[in-house]
Design a protein around this motif. Structure first.
Motif, PDB file in Angstrom:
ATOM      1  N   MET A 298       3.392  27.460  -6.926  1.00 22.15           N
ATOM      2  CA  MET A 298       2.913  27.840  -7.661  1.00 22.15           C
ATOM      3  C   MET A 298       2.150  28.092  -8.133  1.00 22.15           C
ATOM      4  O   MET A 298       1.445  26.949  -8.388  1.00 22.15           O
ATOM      5  CB  MET A 298       4.221  27.161  -8.685  1.00 22.15           C
ATOM      6  CG  MET A 298       4.306  27.973 -10.124  1.00 22.15           C
ATOM      7  SD  MET A 298       5.064  27.475 -11.582  1.00 22.15           S
ATOM      8  CE  MET A 298       4.936  27.408 -13.195  1.00 22.15           C
ATOM      9  N   ASN A 299       1.216  29.450  -8.494  1.00 19.40           N
ATOM     10  CA  ASN A 299       0.422  29.253  -8.816  1.00 19.40           C
ATOM     11  C   ASN A 299      -1.279  28.661  -8.294  1.00 19.40           C
ATOM     12  O   ASN A 299      -2.216  28.289  -8.592  1.00 19.40           O
ATOM     13  CB  ASN A 299       0.096  28.886 -10.594  1.00 19.40           C
ATOM     14  CG  ASN A 299       0.937  29.770 -11.485  1.00 19.40           C
ATOM     15  OD1 ASN A 299       0.590  30.547 -11.541  1.00 19.40           O
ATOM     16  ND2 ASN A 299       1.291  29.251 -12.418  1.00 19.40           N
ATOM     17  N   ARG A 300      -1.177  28.640  -6.765  1.00 16.99           N
ATOM     18  CA  ARG A 300      -1.770  28.367  -5.901  1.00 16.99           C
ATOM     19  C   ARG A 300      -2.176  28.422  -4.654  1.00 16.99           C
ATOM     20  O   ARG A 300      -0.222  28.712  -4.390  1.00 16.99           O
ATOM     21  CB  ARG A 300      -2.209  26.697  -6.413  1.00 16.99           C
ATOM     22  CG  ARG A 300      -1.576  25.772  -5.387  1.00 16.99           C
ATOM     23  CD  ARG A 300      -1.916  24.104  -5.480  1.00 16.99           C
ATOM     24  NE  ARG A 300      -3.052  23.961  -5.187  1.00 16.99           N
ATOM     25  CZ  ARG A 300      -4.352  23.193  -5.497  1.00 16.99           C
ATOM     26  NH1 ARG A 300      -3.533  22.065  -5.980  1.00 16.99           N
ATOM     27  NH2 ARG A 300      -4.725  22.734  -5.227  1.00 16.99           N
ATOM     28  N   CYS A 301      -2.948  28.141  -3.686  1.00 19.87           N
ATOM     29  CA  CYS A 301      -1.740  28.723  -2.365  1.00 19.87           C
ATOM     30  C   CYS A 301      -3.228  27.909  -1.543  1.00 19.87           C
ATOM     31  O   CYS A 301      -4.010  27.508  -2.260  1.00 19.87           O
ATOM     32  CB  CYS A 301      -2.091  30.424  -2.475  1.00 19.87           C
ATOM     33  SG  CYS A 301      -3.695  30.718  -3.013  1.00 19.87           S
ATOM     34  N   ASP A 302      -2.871  28.638  -0.596  1.00 18.42           N
ATOM     35  CA  ASP A 302      -3.430  27.819   0.430  1.00 18.42           C
ATOM     36  C   ASP A 302      -4.557  26.554   0.870  1.00 18.42           C
ATOM     37  O   ASP A 302      -5.931  26.417   0.499  1.00 18.42           O
ATOM     38  CB  ASP A 302      -5.009  28.488   0.991  1.00 18.42           C
ATOM     39  CG  ASP A 302      -5.788  28.620   1.696  1.00 18.42           C
ATOM     40  OD1 ASP A 302      -5.440  28.142   2.826  1.00 18.42           O
ATOM     41  OD2 ASP A 302      -7.364  28.890   2.040  1.00 18.42           O
ATOM     42  N   TYR A 303      -3.609  25.741   0.449  1.00 20.05           N
ATOM     43  CA  TYR A 303      -3.511  24.237   0.858  1.00 20.05           C
ATOM     44  C   TYR A 303      -2.351  22.952   0.538  1.00 20.05           C
ATOM     45  O   TYR A 303      -1.159  23.358   0.770  1.00 20.05           O
ATOM     46  CB  TYR A 303      -3.983  24.265  -1.108  1.00 20.05           C
ATOM     47  CG  TYR A 303      -4.321  22.006  -1.658  1.00 20.05           C
ATOM     48  CD1 TYR A 303      -5.076  21.709  -0.788  1.00 20.05           C
ATOM     49  CD2 TYR A 303      -3.457  21.605  -2.092  1.00 20.05           C
ATOM     50  CE1 TYR A 303      -5.323  20.542  -0.969  1.00 20.05           C
ATOM     51  CE2 TYR A 303      -3.665  20.393  -2.568  1.00 20.05           C
ATOM     52  CZ  TYR A 303      -3.709  19.906  -1.886  1.00 20.05           C
ATOM     53  OH  TYR A 303      -4.167  18.444  -2.321  1.00 20.05           O
ATOM     54  N   LEU A 304      -3.558  21.850   1.845  1.00 23.23           N
ATOM     55  CA  LEU A 304      -2.167  21.646   1.910  1.00 23.23           C
ATOM     56  C   LEU A 304      -2.350  20.319   1.331  1.00 23.23           C
ATOM     57  O   LEU A 304      -3.492  19.147   0.843  1.00 23.23           O
ATOM     58  CB  LEU A 304      -2.072  20.831   3.296  1.00 23.23           C
ATOM     59  CG  LEU A 304      -1.876  21.815   4.668  1.00 23.23           C
ATOM     60  CD1 LEU A 304      -3.297  22.707   4.556  1.00 23.23           C
ATOM     61  CD2 LEU A 304      -1.966  20.827   5.823  1.00 23.23           C
ATOM     62  N   ASP A 305      -1.564  19.437   0.035  1.00 23.27           N
ATOM     63  CA  ASP A 305      -0.916  18.248  -0.450  1.00 23.27           C
ATOM     64  C   ASP A 305      -0.228  16.944   0.142  1.00 23.27           C
ATOM     65  O   ASP A 305       0.698  17.240   1.143  1.00 23.27           O
ATOM     66  CB  ASP A 305       0.397  18.433  -1.545  1.00 23.27           C
ATOM     67  CG  ASP A 305      -0.051  16.923  -2.339  1.00 23.27           C
ATOM     68  OD1 ASP A 305      -0.496  16.392  -1.661  1.00 23.27           O
ATOM     69  OD2 ASP A 305       0.263  17.221  -3.193  1.00 23.27           O
ATOM     70  N   PRO A 306      -1.123  16.000   0.930  1.00 25.87           N
ATOM     71  CA  PRO A 306      -0.840  15.257   1.591  1.00 25.87           C
ATOM     72  C   PRO A 306       0.356  14.423   1.744  1.00 25.87           C
ATOM     73  O   PRO A 306       0.914  13.767   2.475  1.00 25.87           O
ATOM     74  CB  PRO A 306      -2.448  14.518   2.118  1.00 25.87           C
ATOM     75  CG  PRO A 306      -3.412  14.874   1.149  1.00 25.87           C
ATOM     76  CD  PRO A 306      -3.119  15.519   0.940  1.00 25.87           C
ATOM     77  N   ALA A 307       0.692  14.721   0.717  1.00 27.64           N
ATOM     78  CA  ALA A 307       2.128  13.816  -0.234  1.00 27.64           C
ATOM     79  C   ALA A 307       2.990  14.306   0.315  1.00 27.64           C
ATOM     80  O   ALA A 307       4.141  14.106   0.158  1.00 27.64           O
ATOM     81  CB  ALA A 307       1.455  13.052  -1.894  1.00 27.64           C
ATOM     82  N   LEU A 308       2.780  15.670   0.701  1.00 25.86           N
ATOM     83  CA  LEU A 308       3.937  16.609   0.961  1.00 25.86           C
ATOM     84  C   LEU A 308       3.749  17.008   2.084  1.00 25.86           C
ATOM     85  O   LEU A 308       3.092  17.459   2.629  1.00 25.86           O
ATOM     86  CB  LEU A 308       4.180  17.673   0.160  1.00 25.86           C
ATOM     87  CG  LEU A 308       3.686  17.836  -1.369  1.00 25.86           C
ATOM     88  CD1 LEU A 308       3.750  19.339  -1.917  1.00 25.86           C
ATOM     89  CD2 LEU A 308       5.754  17.233  -2.077  1.00 25.86           C
ATOM     90  N   VAL A 309       5.576  17.068   3.074  1.00 26.59           N
ATOM     91  CA  VAL A 309       5.119  17.603   4.410  1.00 26.59           C
ATOM     92  C   VAL A 309       5.079  18.871   4.980  1.00 26.59           C
ATOM     93  O   VAL A 309       4.656  19.599   3.530  1.00 26.59           O
ATOM     94  CB  VAL A 309       6.640  17.342   5.041  1.00 26.59           C
ATOM     95  CG1 VAL A 309       7.921  18.188   4.847  1.00 26.59           C
ATOM     96  CG2 VAL A 309       6.555  17.365   6.119  1.00 26.59           C
TER      97      VAL A 309
END
Length: 462
Positions: A418-429
């Motif tokens: 939501m309100n962002r894109c093209d990013y990997l959060d290492p805390a999320l699979v």
């Protein structure tokens, strides 16, 4: 005569580097070294493995000035962006920070007198990473670091376009003092890779690449019972709602569509905009796209370099031509030196009057082109977002978090933004559905996919 692999630079078509293929004997020896080294490594405390990983990270980051220029020559990313250092640091440190907790044995929840019952996470053994050229450090580190921390040995086969990346990994691990055999970078062709996967001597393979490549990996591994991690194609959508914060959405979606010349696994490739804000969004998107400066990635003024290979740019040209024949409208009339068939240099493009009869809206582009469609409501947007064989990420642009989550529940995807894109959060699979593949990377779940459960049911003597 020794067969070699050549890196043809997209900057000027020159051969930037050339490396010999490993012989079959060298490949076999590498696997034997990995297998032997892994036995002792599996008994090494997790905290000590993590210390090696931190030392590796420090060594790799220290090379970044050289790495940035190498990336420009190998795959065309402008030097102004500084390489992939930030993401590599974030992901590596996070996976180190959670390692002890993620790999701790799970105690049975219903204690029974006279018994000890628990499940341990055992290392898989020898893990092979087949990494792509588009984010050559980030995609590789997602598996290499947690696999080593989990107690496995790693063999890396990097994409031919970015061979020097594997050498940088190897040098950093050497400087970190990692025991020999635990990480090895090998230059192999497709036939050698398939032969190794079919040999039964690899316990897990992680592949990032095309759907066709993923199917080739599955065929090669058939019957070996190795585990697979496959991150394949994508056609990631965005949905812009009437209550959107417009300037924020335009800026982030333009960047999400065109960063890295659109060569992003989770880049935005199609946008659906509610009819109430469609005209405003399209005007803003076109205006900002025209600010891109396409040219040599070695120039600090360049914001979009060439695509990694000319054939990738030609695919974008074909998709655009087909869309125009079917009634689409092109909005970016940007003159780019060298932009012609057979050249990797390509201007970004924004298309409207598009529909799902056009390949640009359903088939992976992996380049600097995006189609924007007007929709009447959520139902239409959700149906269109799901009308794809892929499912990696989807982004929703609204001020209403609950509404975004409800829409996300109905979208066939691995990640809802939501309100962002093209990013990997290492805390999320990091995972996908449909033809995007199988498996999972990063987070504690990433450790689960790089280990096997082993149960202990211990009864005291009576």
């Amino acid at each position: 005569m020794t067969e070699t692999v050549k890196i043809k630079s997209p900057i000027d078509g020159s051969i930037y580097a050339e490396r010999p293929l490993a012989t079959d004997q060298q490949v076999n020896a590498a696997v034997e070294r990995a297998r032997a080294a892994q036995v002792a490594w599996a008994q090494t405390p997790i905290a000590e493995r993590c210390r090696y990983a931190l030392a590796f990270l420090d060594a790799l980051v220290a090379m970044n000035d050289e790495i940035v220029v190498e990336l420009a020559w190998q795959m065309g990313r402008p030097v102004r962006y500084g390489g992939e250092k930030g993401g590599v640091i974030e992901r590596t440190r996070y996976m180190i920070d959670i390692a002890e907790k993620a790999l701790v044995p799970v105690i049975a929840s219903d204690p029974k007198p006279g018994f000890r019952r628990y499940v341990k996470r055992e290392p898989l053994g020898v893990v092979m990473v087949i990494a792509p050229w588009n984010y050559p450090y980030l995609t590789a580190v997602n598996t290499i670091v947690p696999a080593l921390i989990a107690g496995s040995a790693v063999i890396l086969k990097h994409a031919a376009q970015t061979l020097l990346v594997g050498e940088r990994f190897a040098k950093a691990f050497d400087q970190a003092g990692l025991p020999k055999g635990l990480f090895q970078n090998i230059v192999m062709n497709h036939a050698q890779t398939e032969k190794l996967l079919g040999s039964g001597r690899i316990d897990h393979v992680n592949f990032t690449g095309s759907v066709a490549g993923g199917r080739a990996i599955e065929r090669a591994a058939a019957g070996t019972f190795m585990t697979l991690g496959l991150e394949l194609g994508g056609k990631d959508p965005a949905y812009v709602l009437p209550d959107v914060k417009m300037d924020h959405a335009v800026a982030n979606l333009v960047d999400g569509a065109f960063y890295n010349s659109g060569q992003c696994c989770c880049g935005i490739e199609r946008i659906y905009v509610h009819e109430k804000v469609y005209d405003e969004f399209v005007d803003g998107f076109i205006s900002l796209t025209k600010d891109y400066v396409v040219g040599s990635p070695l120039d600090q003024a360049t914001t979009m370099g060439p695509m990694a290979q000319a054939r990738f740019a030609d695919l974008i040209r074909e998709q655009k031509a087909e869309a125009l024949r079917k009634g689409a409208t092109a909005h970016i009339d940007m003159k780019v030196e060298g932009d012609k068939e057979g050249s990797p240099y390509l201007a970004p493009e924004v298309l409207t009057n598009v529909d799902h009869q056009m390949s640009v809206m359903r088939e992976e582009s992996f380049g600097p082109i995006v189609g924007i469609m007007k929709v009447r409501n959520d139902e239409e947007a959700i149906a269109l977002m799901n009308d794809s064989p892929y499912g990696l990420t989807a982004s929703i642009w609204t001020r209403d978090t609950d509404h975004a989550a409800a829409i996300g529940d109905r979208v066939e995807t691995g990640t809802v933004f939501m309100n962002r894109c093209d990013y990997l959060d290492p805390a999320l699979v990091w995972t996908g559905v449909k033809d995007t593949g199988k498996g999972a990377a990063l987070s504690a779940i990433g450790y689960e996919n790089l280990t096997r459960p082993k149960s202990y049911h211990l009864r005291e003597a009576i």
